[in-house]
Scaffold this motif. Structure first.
Motif, PDB file in Angstrom:
ATOM      1  N   GLU A   1      36.659  44.860  -6.451  1.00 53.69           N
ATOM      2  CA  GLU A   1      35.911  44.334  -5.304  1.00 53.69           C
ATOM      3  C   GLU A   1      34.538  43.895  -5.787  1.00 53.69           C
ATOM      4  O   GLU A   1      33.992  44.469  -6.732  1.00 53.69           O
ATOM      5  CB  GLU A   1      35.743  45.407  -4.224  1.00 53.69           C
ATOM      6  CG  GLU A   1      37.049  45.882  -3.631  1.00 53.69           C
ATOM      7  CD  GLU A   1      36.841  47.052  -2.686  1.00 53.69           C
ATOM      8  OE1 GLU A   1      37.553  47.101  -1.681  1.00 53.69           O
ATOM      9  OE2 GLU A   1      35.988  47.907  -2.956  1.00 53.69           O
ATOM     10  N   ASN A   2      33.969  42.909  -5.120  1.00 51.21           N
ATOM     11  CA  ASN A   2      32.663  42.386  -5.532  1.00 51.21           C
ATOM     12  C   ASN A   2      31.554  43.425  -5.490  1.00 51.21           C
ATOM     13  O   ASN A   2      30.704  43.472  -6.357  1.00 51.21           O
ATOM     14  CB  ASN A   2      32.271  41.185  -4.672  1.00 51.21           C
ATOM     15  CG  ASN A   2      33.137  39.987  -4.976  1.00 51.21           C
ATOM     16  OD1 ASN A   2      33.732  39.891  -6.037  1.00 51.21           O
ATOM     17  ND2 ASN A   2      33.221  39.066  -4.029  1.00 51.21           N
ATOM     18  N   ALA A   3      31.546  44.276  -4.488  1.00 51.09           N
ATOM     19  CA  ALA A   3      30.453  45.233  -4.310  1.00 51.09           C
ATOM     20  C   ALA A   3      30.791  46.618  -4.858  1.00 51.09           C
ATOM     21  O   ALA A   3      30.087  47.578  -4.588  1.00 51.09           O
ATOM     22  CB  ALA A   3      30.097  45.336  -2.834  1.00 51.09           C
ATOM     23  N   SER A   4      31.865  46.712  -5.642  1.00 53.82           N
ATOM     24  CA  SER A   4      32.308  48.018  -6.112  1.00 53.82           C
ATOM     25  C   SER A   4      32.653  47.954  -7.592  1.00 53.82           C
ATOM     26  O   SER A   4      33.097  46.928  -8.091  1.00 53.82           O
ATOM     27  CB  SER A   4      33.547  48.439  -5.320  1.00 53.82           C
ATOM     28  OG  SER A   4      34.172  49.544  -5.918  1.00 53.82           O
ATOM     29  N   THR A   5      32.488  49.069  -8.280  1.00 48.79           N
ATOM     30  CA  THR A   5      32.923  49.145  -9.668  1.00 48.79           C
ATOM     31  C   THR A   5      34.277  49.843  -9.788  1.00 48.79           C
ATOM     32  O   THR A   5      34.765  50.060 -10.896  1.00 48.79           O
ATOM     33  CB  THR A   5      31.892  49.892 -10.541  1.00 48.79           C
ATOM     34  OG1 THR A   5      31.724  51.209 -10.024  1.00 48.79           O
ATOM     35  CG2 THR A   5      30.577  49.146 -10.591  1.00 48.79           C
ATOM     36  N   ASN A   6      34.901  50.206  -8.663  1.00 52.72           N
ATOM     37  CA  ASN A   6      36.196  50.861  -8.702  1.00 52.72           C
ATOM     38  C   ASN A   6      37.257  49.899  -9.229  1.00 52.72           C
ATOM     39  O   ASN A   6      37.097  48.684  -9.172  1.00 52.72           O
ATOM     40  CB  ASN A   6      36.573  51.368  -7.320  1.00 52.72           C
ATOM     41  CG  ASN A   6      35.615  52.434  -6.835  1.00 52.72           C
ATOM     42  OD1 ASN A   6      35.123  53.236  -7.629  1.00 52.72           O
ATOM     43  ND2 ASN A   6      35.321  52.443  -5.560  1.00 52.72           N
ATOM     44  N   ALA A   7      38.352  50.451  -9.752  1.00 54.91           N
ATOM     45  CA  ALA A   7      39.409  49.651 -10.358  1.00 54.91           C
ATOM     46  C   ALA A   7      40.720  49.852  -9.606  1.00 54.91           C
ATOM     47  O   ALA A   7      40.998  50.949  -9.119  1.00 54.91           O
ATOM     48  CB  ALA A   7      39.578  50.042 -11.818  1.00 54.91           C
ATOM     49  N   ALA A   8      41.533  48.778  -9.541  1.00 53.52           N
ATOM     50  CA  ALA A   8      42.824  48.860  -8.862  1.00 53.52           C
ATOM     51  C   ALA A   8      43.776  47.819  -9.429  1.00 53.52           C
ATOM     52  O   ALA A   8      43.351  46.737  -9.831  1.00 53.52           O
ATOM     53  CB  ALA A   8      42.654  48.656  -7.363  1.00 53.52           C
TER      54      ALA A   8
END
Length: 134
Positions: free
Chosen positions: A89-96
């Motif tokens: 996501e643009n505002a997140s550093t999480n990965a999926a």
């Protein structure tokens, strides 16, 4: 003699490590990357998980952390890369990632910490959910 030995060493490092921890679809695993953990593929540290999938299963895998920037990698049972994601996501550093299992077997899910800004250790969660398939 030295060149073949180095080639074997590099080939062994490219394959996923044997994943000791099992990632059960539908369950969230809480974990922490420590300085004593396996070095990551691009710096930082990493953990591997074994995820059993049947051919044709569609699975979503998500890694979340507020302590470091996670990179998620998925390897097929033969060690070949299947998917990778850094920031979903643009505002997140999480990965999926969302992948379909091409064969039945034990897949390796690798959680890496990206070495940006020195924050490569800390808590994270990883979750796999089967969306469709057998």
């Amino acid at each position: 003699m030295r060149k073949p030995l180095l080639a074997l060493l590099f080939a062994a490092l490219a394959l996923p490590a044997v994943a000791a921890d099992v990632l059960v679809p539908g369950q969230t695993r809480q974990a922490r990357l420590e300085s004593s953990d396996r070095p990551g593929d691009r710096g930082g540290r990493s953990h591997d998980y074994r995820l059993r999938l049947e051919q044709g299963q569609l699975v979503a895998i998500v890694v979340r952390s507020t302590d470091f920037d996670p990179v998620l990698m998925v390897f097929q049972p033969d060690g070949e890369p299947l998917a990778e994601n850094d920031d979903h996501e643009n505002a997140s550093t999480n990965a999926a990632v969302v992948v379909t299992a091409p064969v039945s077997g034990d897949y390796t899910v690798r959680v890496n910490s990206l070495p940006i800004g020195g924050d490569t250790l800390g808590d994270y969660s990883v979750r796999a959910v089967v969306l469709d398939g057998h």
